[in-house]
Design a protein around this motif. Structure first.
Motif, mmCIF file in Angstrom:
data_model
loop_
_atom_site.group_PDB
_atom_site.id
_atom_site.type_symbol
_atom_site.label_atom_id
_atom_site.label_comp_id
_atom_site.label_asym_id
_atom_site.label_seq_id
_atom_site.Cartn_x
_atom_site.Cartn_y
_atom_site.Cartn_z
ATOM 1 N N LYS A 1 -35.427 1.539 12.905
ATOM 2 C CA LYS A 1 -35.659 2.818 13.579
ATOM 3 C C LYS A 1 -37.130 3.003 13.922
ATOM 4 C CE LYS A 1 -31.831 5.707 12.213
ATOM 5 N NZ LYS A 1 -31.444 7.056 11.810
ATOM 6 N N VAL A 2 -38.005 2.596 13.034
ATOM 7 C CA VAL A 2 -39.440 2.710 13.287
ATOM 8 C C VAL A 2 -39.831 1.827 14.469
ATOM 9 C CG1 VAL A 2 -41.732 2.215 12.345
ATOM 10 C CG2 VAL A 2 -40.044 3.389 10.934
ATOM 11 N N VAL A 3 -39.353 0.597 14.500
ATOM 12 C CA VAL A 3 -39.654 -0.319 15.599
ATOM 13 C C VAL A 3 -39.111 0.232 16.915
ATOM 14 C CG1 VAL A 3 -39.137 -2.614 16.543
ATOM 15 C CG2 VAL A 3 -39.821 -2.372 14.155
ATOM 16 N N GLU A 4 -37.908 0.766 16.896
ATOM 17 C CA GLU A 4 -37.304 1.338 18.103
ATOM 18 C C GLU A 4 -38.134 2.519 18.619
ATOM 19 O OE1 GLU A 4 -33.274 3.817 19.193
ATOM 20 O OE2 GLU A 4 -33.149 2.248 17.681
ATOM 21 N N ARG A 5 -38.595 3.354 17.719
ATOM 22 C CA ARG A 5 -39.409 4.506 18.135
ATOM 23 C C ARG A 5 -40.738 4.062 18.745
ATOM 24 N NH1 ARG A 5 -39.765 10.298 15.605
ATOM 25 N NH2 ARG A 5 -41.506 11.055 16.830
ATOM 26 N N ILE A 6 -41.359 3.058 18.162
ATOM 27 C CA ILE A 6 -42.621 2.536 18.709
ATOM 28 C C ILE A 6 -42.389 1.961 20.105
ATOM 29 C CG2 ILE A 6 -44.360 0.720 18.437
ATOM 30 C CD1 ILE A 6 -44.152 1.214 15.392
ATOM 31 N N GLN A 7 -41.299 1.235 20.283
ATOM 32 C CA GLN A 7 -41.001 0.659 21.593
ATOM 33 C C GLN A 7 -40.739 1.746 22.634
ATOM 34 O OE1 GLN A 7 -37.745 -1.961 20.616
ATOM 35 N NE2 GLN A 7 -39.111 -3.708 20.293
ATOM 36 N N GLN A 8 -40.081 2.829 22.236
ATOM 37 C CA GLN A 8 -39.851 3.938 23.156
ATOM 38 C C GLN A 8 -41.169 4.565 23.590
ATOM 39 O OE1 GLN A 8 -37.238 6.561 21.021
ATOM 40 N NE2 GLN A 8 -35.391 5.431 21.600
ATOM 41 N N GLN A 9 -42.095 4.716 22.664
ATOM 42 C CA GLN A 9 -43.403 5.279 22.998
ATOM 43 C C GLN A 9 -44.160 4.358 23.955
ATOM 44 O OE1 GLN A 9 -44.553 8.318 22.206
ATOM 45 N NE2 GLN A 9 -42.583 8.703 21.246
ATOM 46 N N ASN B 1 -42.808 2.268 26.080
ATOM 47 C CA ASN B 1 -42.134 2.309 27.379
ATOM 48 C C ASN B 1 -42.539 3.542 28.167
ATOM 49 O OD1 ASN B 1 -40.824 -0.095 26.972
ATOM 50 N ND2 ASN B 1 -38.953 0.822 26.222
ATOM 51 N N LYS B 2 -42.767 4.651 27.497
ATOM 52 C CA LYS B 2 -43.221 5.854 28.183
ATOM 53 C C LYS B 2 -44.579 5.606 28.822
ATOM 54 C CE LYS B 2 -40.845 9.309 25.417
ATOM 55 N NZ LYS B 2 -41.009 10.426 24.477
ATOM 56 N N ILE B 3 -45.435 4.903 28.127
ATOM 57 C CA ILE B 3 -46.762 4.592 28.663
ATOM 58 C C ILE B 3 -46.635 3.623 29.837
ATOM 59 C CG2 ILE B 3 -48.969 3.476 28.150
ATOM 60 C CD1 ILE B 3 -48.643 4.552 25.267
ATOM 61 N N LYS B 4 -45.785 2.620 29.711
ATOM 62 C CA LYS B 4 -45.629 1.620 30.763
ATOM 63 C C LYS B 4 -44.984 2.206 32.009
ATOM 64 C CE LYS B 4 -45.234 -2.371 27.720
ATOM 65 N NZ LYS B 4 -44.342 -3.388 27.199
ATOM 66 N N ASP B 5 -44.110 3.206 31.843
ATOM 67 C CA ASP B 5 -43.382 3.766 32.965
ATOM 68 C C ASP B 5 -44.177 4.804 33.744
ATOM 69 O OD1 ASP B 5 -41.268 2.162 32.284
ATOM 70 O OD2 ASP B 5 -40.167 3.718 31.224
ATOM 71 N N ASP B 6 -45.405 5.063 33.344
ATOM 72 C CA ASP B 6 -46.210 6.061 34.026
ATOM 73 C C ASP B 6 -46.521 5.578 35.441
ATOM 74 O OD1 ASP B 6 -47.562 8.381 34.381
ATOM 75 O OD2 ASP B 6 -49.252 7.884 33.088
ATOM 76 N N LYS B 7 -46.136 6.357 36.449
ATOM 77 C CA LYS B 7 -46.314 5.964 37.849
ATOM 78 C C LYS B 7 -47.779 5.960 38.267
ATOM 79 C CE LYS B 7 -44.782 6.219 42.386
ATOM 80 N NZ LYS B 7 -44.941 4.916 42.944
ATOM 81 N N TRP B 8 -48.556 6.914 37.792
ATOM 82 C CA TRP B 8 -49.955 7.042 38.173
ATOM 83 C C TRP B 8 -50.831 6.827 36.957
ATOM 84 C CZ3 TRP B 8 -50.834 7.236 43.223
ATOM 85 C CH2 TRP B 8 -49.791 7.647 44.052
ATOM 86 N N VAL B 9 -51.839 5.963 37.086
ATOM 87 C CA VAL B 9 -52.731 5.644 35.970
ATOM 88 C C VAL B 9 -54.178 5.904 36.372
ATOM 89 C CG1 VAL B 9 -51.170 3.949 34.931
ATOM 90 C CG2 VAL B 9 -52.832 3.201 36.620
ATOM 91 N N SER B 10 -55.006 6.063 35.366
ATOM 92 C CA SER B 10 -56.428 6.323 35.589
ATOM 93 C C SER B 10 -57.151 5.043 36.033
ATOM 94 C CB SER B 10 -57.056 6.849 34.305
ATOM 95 O OG SER B 10 -57.011 5.845 33.311
ATOM 96 N N GLY B 11 -58.407 5.203 36.408
ATOM 97 C CA GLY B 11 -59.217 4.063 36.838
ATOM 98 C C GLY B 11 -59.349 2.982 35.778
ATOM 99 N N PRO B 12 -59.706 3.348 34.528
ATOM 100 C CA PRO B 12 -59.817 2.312 33.502
ATOM 101 C C PRO B 12 -58.499 1.558 33.250
ATOM 102 C CG PRO B 12 -60.968 4.283 32.796
ATOM 103 C CD PRO B 12 -60.244 4.635 34.065
#
Length: 90
Positions: free
Chosen positions: A17-25, A27-38
């Protein structure tokens, strides 16, 4: 000090469950359509803000400027740019 004892099955279920929750977090970061300059620079593997601006100014990657000092980059256009410049193997 408190000691908590778990059966082996319960322990591994908790770890899963801990691993699954980390992967979900992540994926949320990876799925962000718009990202900052850095973040755009990290994805493009470049270190120069000038190079990022050049890519933006020449229309190689899409960007949005919701406020004067905020520039966001489209992750899809970054991936397309990298794909266009990928070399096929022999």
């Amino acid at each position: 000090m408190n000691v908590i004892c778990l059966q082996e099955d319960a322990f591994y279920a908790l770890v899963d469950k801990v691993v699954e929750r980390i992967q979900q977090q992540q994926n949320k970061i990876k799925d962000d359509k718009w990202v900052s300059g850095p973040e755009a620079m990290r994805r493009l593997r470049i270190q120069s803000k000038t190079t990022l601006q050049k890519l933006r100014d020449e229309g190689h990657i899409r960007y949005s400027q919701p406020e004067k000092k905020i520039i966001l980059y489209d992750t899809d256009s970054i991936n397309d740019y990298l794909s266009r410049h990928a070399k096929d193997i022999f």
